[in-house]
Design an enzyme around this catalytic site. Structure first.
Site, short mmCIF file in Angstrom:
data_model
loop_
_atom_site.label_atom_id
_atom_site.label_comp_id
_atom_site.label_asym_id
_atom_site.label_seq_id
_atom_site.Cartn_x
_atom_site.Cartn_y
_atom_site.Cartn_z
N ASN A 77 0.83 -1.21 0.00
CA ASN A 77 0.00 0.00 0.00
C ASN A 77 0.87 1.27 0.00
O ASN A 77 2.10 1.19 -0.07
CB ASN A 77 -0.95 -0.05 1.20
CG ASN A 77 -2.30 0.49 0.85
OD1 ASN A 77 -2.39 1.52 0.17
ND2 ASN A 77 -3.36 -0.16 1.31
N HIS A 107 23.31 2.07 12.83
CA HIS A 107 24.51 2.90 13.02
C HIS A 107 25.12 2.55 14.37
O HIS A 107 24.40 2.07 15.26
CB HIS A 107 24.16 4.38 12.97
CG HIS A 107 23.56 4.78 11.66
ND1 HIS A 107 24.29 4.83 10.50
CD2 HIS A 107 22.30 5.12 11.32
CE1 HIS A 107 23.50 5.19 9.51
NE2 HIS A 107 22.29 5.36 9.97
N GLY A 134 -1.07 -1.33 8.73
CA GLY A 134 -0.56 0.00 8.44
C GLY A 134 0.31 0.57 9.56
O GLY A 134 0.09 0.30 10.73
N ALA A 152 -1.70 -3.14 13.20
CA ALA A 152 -1.34 -1.79 12.78
C ALA A 152 -0.54 -1.07 13.87
O ALA A 152 -0.82 -1.21 15.05
CB ALA A 152 -2.60 -1.01 12.46
N ARG A 158 11.77 -7.98 17.37
CA ARG A 158 12.29 -9.36 17.42
C ARG A 158 11.50 -10.20 16.41
O ARG A 158 10.37 -9.84 16.06
CB ARG A 158 12.09 -9.97 18.81
CG ARG A 158 12.76 -9.21 19.92
CD ARG A 158 14.19 -9.69 20.15
NE ARG A 158 14.77 -9.00 21.28
CZ ARG A 158 15.61 -7.96 21.18
NH1 ARG A 158 15.94 -7.48 20.00
NH2 ARG A 158 16.12 -7.40 22.27
N ARG A 175 -1.94 -14.23 19.89
CA ARG A 175 -2.70 -15.47 19.75
C ARG A 175 -2.29 -16.19 18.47
O ARG A 175 -1.68 -15.58 17.58
CB ARG A 175 -4.20 -15.23 19.79
CG ARG A 175 -4.76 -14.43 18.63
CD ARG A 175 -6.26 -14.26 18.81
NE ARG A 175 -6.84 -13.41 17.80
CZ ARG A 175 -7.24 -13.83 16.60
NH1 ARG A 175 -7.08 -15.11 16.25
NH2 ARG A 175 -7.76 -12.99 15.73
#
Ligand code: ACO
Length: 178
Positions: A77, A107, A134, A152, A158, A175
């Site tokens: 998107n 960095h 999103g 979202a 991790r 879940r």
């Protein structure tokens, strides 16, 4: 760079690759939604490998492009940001929501070294059938397992196992999906 070792960010060859990628990405972002063939041709010049039926909306910002591969049936998107200083592998049937950012770049935490514009990078892998909601940020070194959904606005610090819904900052599995 792509092997995880420290590298000079302002190396002339790397700067030139970034310029070339930005030129092609600007060209892509200037195309209209109906210019499907032109868009498809350009994404095949921007990225290392692109499967069938890979769709990008406008507003992408890509660092290198050549370090990234896409499988088949991928939908990305608006406003995708990809810093692919290390390899990024995006599988088949992946959905990526608006404003998602994938970073491989790091960095040094030591500010004396950071001032020297040294970078390092770790790969990111997005498995088959993943949906990233999103506004998510995926950090260097992360793998998202096949079939998982990332809620979202998550910050994925991790790796996430396959077949789960995961969300939050830091993103954690909440879940399983059956
Ligand atoms: C390809 C594209 O363009 S996608 C278009 C853009 N759309 C999106 O980005 C939507 C993404 N969808 C989401 O984030 C959804 O919330 C999902 C898919 C992660 C979860 O959906 P569901 O499993 O139906 O979860 P549900 O809404 O029941 O919420 C379950 C719990 O997780 C929490 N939760 C849900 N989403 C999030 C999230 N993104 N971040 C943090 N917590 C969340 C809920 O608050 C709820 O917690 P509670 O039980 O304490 O109240």
């Amino acid at each position: 760079m792509v092997n995880g070792l420290d590298y000079p960010i302002n190396d002339e060859e790397l700067i030139e690759i970034r310029y070339q990628t930005r030129d092609k990405v600007d060209e892509f972002n200037a195309l209209g939604a109906r210019q499907v063939a032109e868009k498809d041709s350009l994404i095949r010049k921007i990225f290392g490998q692109v499967g069938h039926n890979v769709h990008f909306e406008k507003g992408m910002r890509i660092d290198y492009g050549i370090n990234t591969t896409f499988g088949d049936n991928v939908f990305i998107n608006f406003n995708f940001v990809l810093l692919d200083c290390a390899p990024v592998c995006i599988g088949n049937n992946v959905f990526i929501g608006p404003d998602v950012q994938i970073y491989t770049a790091q960095h040094p935490l030591d500010c004396d070294l950071r001032r020297e514009h040294i970078g390092s990078a770790q790969p990111v892998t997005i498995g088959d059938d993943v949906w990233i909601g999103g506004g998510c940020i995926v950090l260097p070194g992360v793998t998202i397992g096949a079939g998982s959904t990332i809620g979202a606005g998550s910050v994925v610090t991790r790796s996430i196992p396959k077949g789960v819904v995961a969300c939050g900052n830091p993103c954690r599995a909440v879940r399983r999906v059956d």
